[in-house]
Design an enzyme around this catalytic site. Structure first.
Site: not given
Length: 316
Positions: A234, A263, A281
């Site tokens: 994360r 994000e 990601h």
């Protein structure tokens, strides 16, 4: 039963279909749902299936029919769990679906740094090999992983897989974890000691109040100047301004990140740094991984409907 998928665009595509949920009743699928759209879209729903859509406390007040939230991911920090519990809503997540994929991507980032594949491919395509006077060219120094210290922070399923792969490469392992693991074959060290020992430090821990900002200027300053930091967990685990400074000043040699604090990516100082590799990601996105995720999310829902919920984060 009515189900609402709030952010289907983050799950589907590339051969994966959300039709798997139609077996449970009426399903309304939205590609994305903005915060101001959420309450209206799920007002008459019995259940929500979400990935990254924020599910705030006030939603449970406004949607009294809601009884189930299926998190189509392992992390569930997008959901107000306390509010869900207070309203008698069951929340289930999907754990373990991405272990192989994230471990694979972790080493893709590590090998990108040490084997310089992208740089050598670019050099060949620019004619460097054709113009060479020797049978090979070696403008980019490569290094072996064997013998390097891999510090794994977090020893859940992904951390264990990464450690096993590191051991197969002949690396020296050390593990930093909040809980005492059983039968861990590698040395256990404190978090601060992991930073000091690491040639490569890789993060595999959830984002909580305790772990937020754990990678900061103080800890970075204790690392080797040759060290690589990897994060496929994360973004909020890292204070990005501190990492950017450390990379700019040569406090550490490099970073490889699949996640960021904001994000989609915002205006991060890491974007312009050549010694920081960024991927979007994407570690969890192989076709097989996403298919497994949807199958497990459907199984969670099936078990809940049968009165035997599994992977429960909170329940009435």
């Amino acid at each position: 039963m009515k189900l609402v998928v709030t952010d289907g665009a983050t799950l589907s595509g590339g051969g994966v279909s959300l039709d798997i949920f139609s077996q449970f009743g009426e399903v309304q699928i939205y590609d994305l749902t903005a915060p101001e759209q959420l309450a209206k879209r799920v007002s008459d729903a019995d259940g929500i299936l979400c990935n990254k859509t924020p599910i705030p406390a006030e939603l449970f007040d406004r949607c009294p029919k809601l009884r189930y939230v299926g998190e189509c991911a392992t992390g569930y920090n997008n959901i107000d769990i306390a509010a869900a519990k207070a309203h008698g809503v069951t929340v289930c997540n999907v754990a373990g679906y991405s272990t192989d994929a994230v471990a694979q991507h972790t080493f893709a980032l590590i090998l990108h740094h040490y084997s310089r594949v992208a740089q050598y491919d670019a050099a060949v395509r620019q004619g460097a090999w054709k113009q060479a006077k020797t049978f090979c060219i070696m403008p980019y120094p490569m290094q072996e992983l064997a013998g390097k210290t891999l510090a794994v922070v977090g020893y859940g399923s992904i951390g264990k897989k990464v450690a096993a792969i590191g051991a197969a490469f002949g690396m020296r392992l050390c593990i930093a974890t909040r809980t005492q693991p059983q039968n861990c074959p590698y040395p256990l060290v404190s978090l601060d000691e992991a930073f000091r020992q690491a040639d490569i430090l890789t993060l595999h821990t959830p984002l909580t109040e305790q772990t937020a900002g754990m990678v900061n200027a103080r800890r970075l300053s204790t690392m080797k100047p040759t060290a690589l930091l990897v994060n496929t967990a994360r973004g909020g685990l890292i204070v990005e301004a501190d990492l950017a400074q450390a990379l700019q000043k040569g406090v550490i040699a490099g970073a490889a990140l699949d996640v960021l604090t904001e994000e989609p990516m915002g205006d991060t100082p890491l974007f312009r740094l050549e010694n920081c590799t960024l991927t979007p990601h994407a570690a969890w996105t192989p076709l097989e991984t996403r298919q497994r995720l949807l199958e497990l999310a459907a199984e969670n829902l099936r078990c809940w409907l049968a009165g035997t919920p599994q992977n429960v984060i909170t329940a009435p």
